[in-house]
Structure formats: structure tokens, C-alpha cells
Design a protein around this motif. Sequence first.
Motif, PDB file in Angstrom:
ATOM      1  N   GLY A   1      14.751  -7.966  -9.460  1.00  0.00           N
ATOM      2  CA  GLY A   1      13.923  -9.337  -9.542  1.00  0.00           C
ATOM      3  C   GLY A   1      13.705  -9.712  -8.079  1.00  0.00           C
ATOM      4  N   ARG A   2      13.495  -8.729  -7.213  1.00  0.00           N
ATOM      5  CA  ARG A   2      13.316  -8.940  -5.733  1.00  0.00           C
ATOM      6  C   ARG A   2      12.010  -8.642  -5.360  1.00  0.00           C
ATOM      7  N   TYR A   3      11.084  -9.078  -4.494  1.00  0.00           N
ATOM      8  CA  TYR A   3       9.979  -8.420  -4.008  1.00  0.00           C
ATOM      9  C   TYR A   3       9.933  -8.707  -2.338  1.00  0.00           C
ATOM     10  N   TRP A   4       9.116  -7.806  -1.953  1.00  0.00           N
ATOM     11  CA  TRP A   4       8.711  -7.579  -0.496  1.00  0.00           C
ATOM     12  C   TRP A   4       7.456  -7.678  -0.275  1.00  0.00           C
ATOM     13  N   GLN A   5       6.991  -8.233   0.777  1.00  0.00           N
ATOM     14  CA  GLN A   5       5.707  -8.117   1.301  1.00  0.00           C
ATOM     15  C   GLN A   5       5.350  -7.523   2.497  1.00  0.00           C
ATOM     16  N   LEU A   6       4.473  -6.821   2.371  1.00  0.00           N
ATOM     17  CA  LEU A   6       4.068  -5.910   3.641  1.00  0.00           C
ATOM     18  C   LEU A   6       2.787  -6.473   4.236  1.00  0.00           C
ATOM     19  N   ASN A   7       2.723  -6.579   5.601  1.00  0.00           N
ATOM     20  CA  ASN A   7       1.393  -6.982   5.928  1.00  0.00           C
ATOM     21  C   ASN A   7       0.337  -5.955   5.838  1.00  0.00           C
ATOM     22  N   ALA A   8      -0.911  -6.141   6.356  1.00  0.00           N
ATOM     23  CA  ALA A   8      -2.080  -5.283   6.114  1.00  0.00           C
ATOM     24  C   ALA A   8      -1.751  -3.840   6.998  1.00  0.00           C
ATOM     25  N   THR A   9      -0.967  -3.608   7.877  1.00  0.00           N
ATOM     26  CA  THR A   9      -0.729  -2.536   8.651  1.00  0.00           C
ATOM     27  C   THR A   9       0.253  -1.740   7.816  1.00  0.00           C
ATOM     28  N   GLY A  10       1.645  -2.345   7.520  1.00  0.00           N
ATOM     29  CA  GLY A  10       2.519  -2.068   6.901  1.00  0.00           C
ATOM     30  C   GLY A  10       1.917  -1.282   5.226  1.00  0.00           C
ATOM     31  N   ALA A  11       1.030  -1.976   4.686  1.00  0.00           N
ATOM     32  CA  ALA A  11       0.372  -1.769   3.489  1.00  0.00           C
ATOM     33  C   ALA A  11      -0.442  -0.515   3.779  1.00  0.00           C
ATOM     34  N   ALA A  12      -1.220  -0.434   4.661  1.00  0.00           N
ATOM     35  CA  ALA A  12      -1.961   0.862   4.874  1.00  0.00           C
ATOM     36  C   ALA A  12      -1.059   2.105   5.537  1.00  0.00           C
ATOM     37  N   ILE A  13      -0.069   1.735   5.978  1.00  0.00           N
ATOM     38  CA  ILE A  13       0.889   2.959   6.108  1.00  0.00           C
ATOM     39  C   ILE A  13       1.424   3.637   5.004  1.00  0.00           C
ATOM     40  N   LEU A  14       2.080   2.456   4.135  1.00  0.00           N
ATOM     41  CA  LEU A  14       2.699   2.994   3.064  1.00  0.00           C
ATOM     42  C   LEU A  14       1.546   3.631   1.807  1.00  0.00           C
ATOM     43  N   ARG A  15       0.473   3.064   1.722  1.00  0.00           N
ATOM     44  CA  ARG A  15      -0.608   3.618   0.736  1.00  0.00           C
ATOM     45  C   ARG A  15      -0.790   5.032   1.428  1.00  0.00           C
ATOM     46  N   ALA A  16      -1.034   5.326   2.539  1.00  0.00           N
ATOM     47  CA  ALA A  16      -1.311   6.636   3.136  1.00  0.00           C
ATOM     48  C   ALA A  16      -0.082   7.491   2.807  1.00  0.00           C
ATOM     49  N   LEU A  17       1.221   6.974   3.030  1.00  0.00           N
ATOM     50  CA  LEU A  17       2.400   7.887   2.871  1.00  0.00           C
ATOM     51  C   LEU A  17       2.185   8.198   1.456  1.00  0.00           C
ATOM     52  N   LEU A  18       2.063   7.078   0.376  1.00  0.00           N
ATOM     53  CA  LEU A  18       2.215   7.560  -0.953  1.00  0.00           C
ATOM     54  C   LEU A  18       1.010   8.309  -1.580  1.00  0.00           C
ATOM     55  N   ASP A  19      -0.261   8.398  -0.733  1.00  0.00           N
ATOM     56  CA  ASP A  19      -1.233   9.366  -1.148  1.00  0.00           C
ATOM     57  C   ASP A  19      -1.062  10.745  -0.546  1.00  0.00           C
ATOM     58  N   GLY A  20       0.162  11.042   0.012  1.00  0.00           N
ATOM     59  CA  GLY A  20       0.622  12.400   0.575  1.00  0.00           C
ATOM     60  C   GLY A  20       0.305  12.514   2.149  1.00  0.00           C
TER      61      GLY A  20
END
Length: 97
Positions: A26-45
Motif C-alpha cells: 500500500g505504498r507509492y513512489w513518484q518519479l519526476n519526468a527524467t526518472g520516469a523516462a529512464i525507467l520507461r526506457a529500461l522497462l522497454d528493454g
Amino acid sequence: MSLRLSPDVVSCDTDDGLVLLDSRHGRYWQLNATGAAILRALLDGAGARHVAAELARRQPVSAERAARDVDALVAGLTRARLVEGGREAGVAGGGAA
């Protein structure tokens, strides 16, 4: 092995980045735009080295700083058990280019 969200984690895009919800705790974390872009790219391979190089190309940071920032994000998300495969995905861990 590529980076992936842990089974109990869901993500939601926001105007400012990305929110990760750990439904098990029941916990959440918020990533800023740069962190989100990094994570999305890594998740996309994308490999961590490639992501760091793109970050350095698009932002006013050195390649070394970008690599440390990508590694720090992956390490933090791995410690929080929000992602799996983080050790292999990090720049220092030999993530593919």
C-alpha cells in the motif's frame, strides 16, 4: 535479464512523471519526468549504458553523472522491491548498450 516491474507493482503516468504503486504494502513512489523516462526506457528493454548516454545527450550532465544517476535510480527501485532484474540492468552491472 531485463528490468521489469515486480508482480505487485503497477505504474501510472502523471503530468509530471510516473507513480509506482506497491499494492502488497500500500505504498507509492513518484518519479519526476527524467526518472520516469529512464525507467520507461529500461522497462522497454534499453540497456542502462544506452539510457545513460541518451540522458547525457539530452540533459546538461556528463556521461559519468548520467551513468551514476541511472545506477542510483535502478538501485533505489531494486532496494524498494519495485523492480526485478536491477542488478543486471545497471550500468555498473553490465547492462547492455
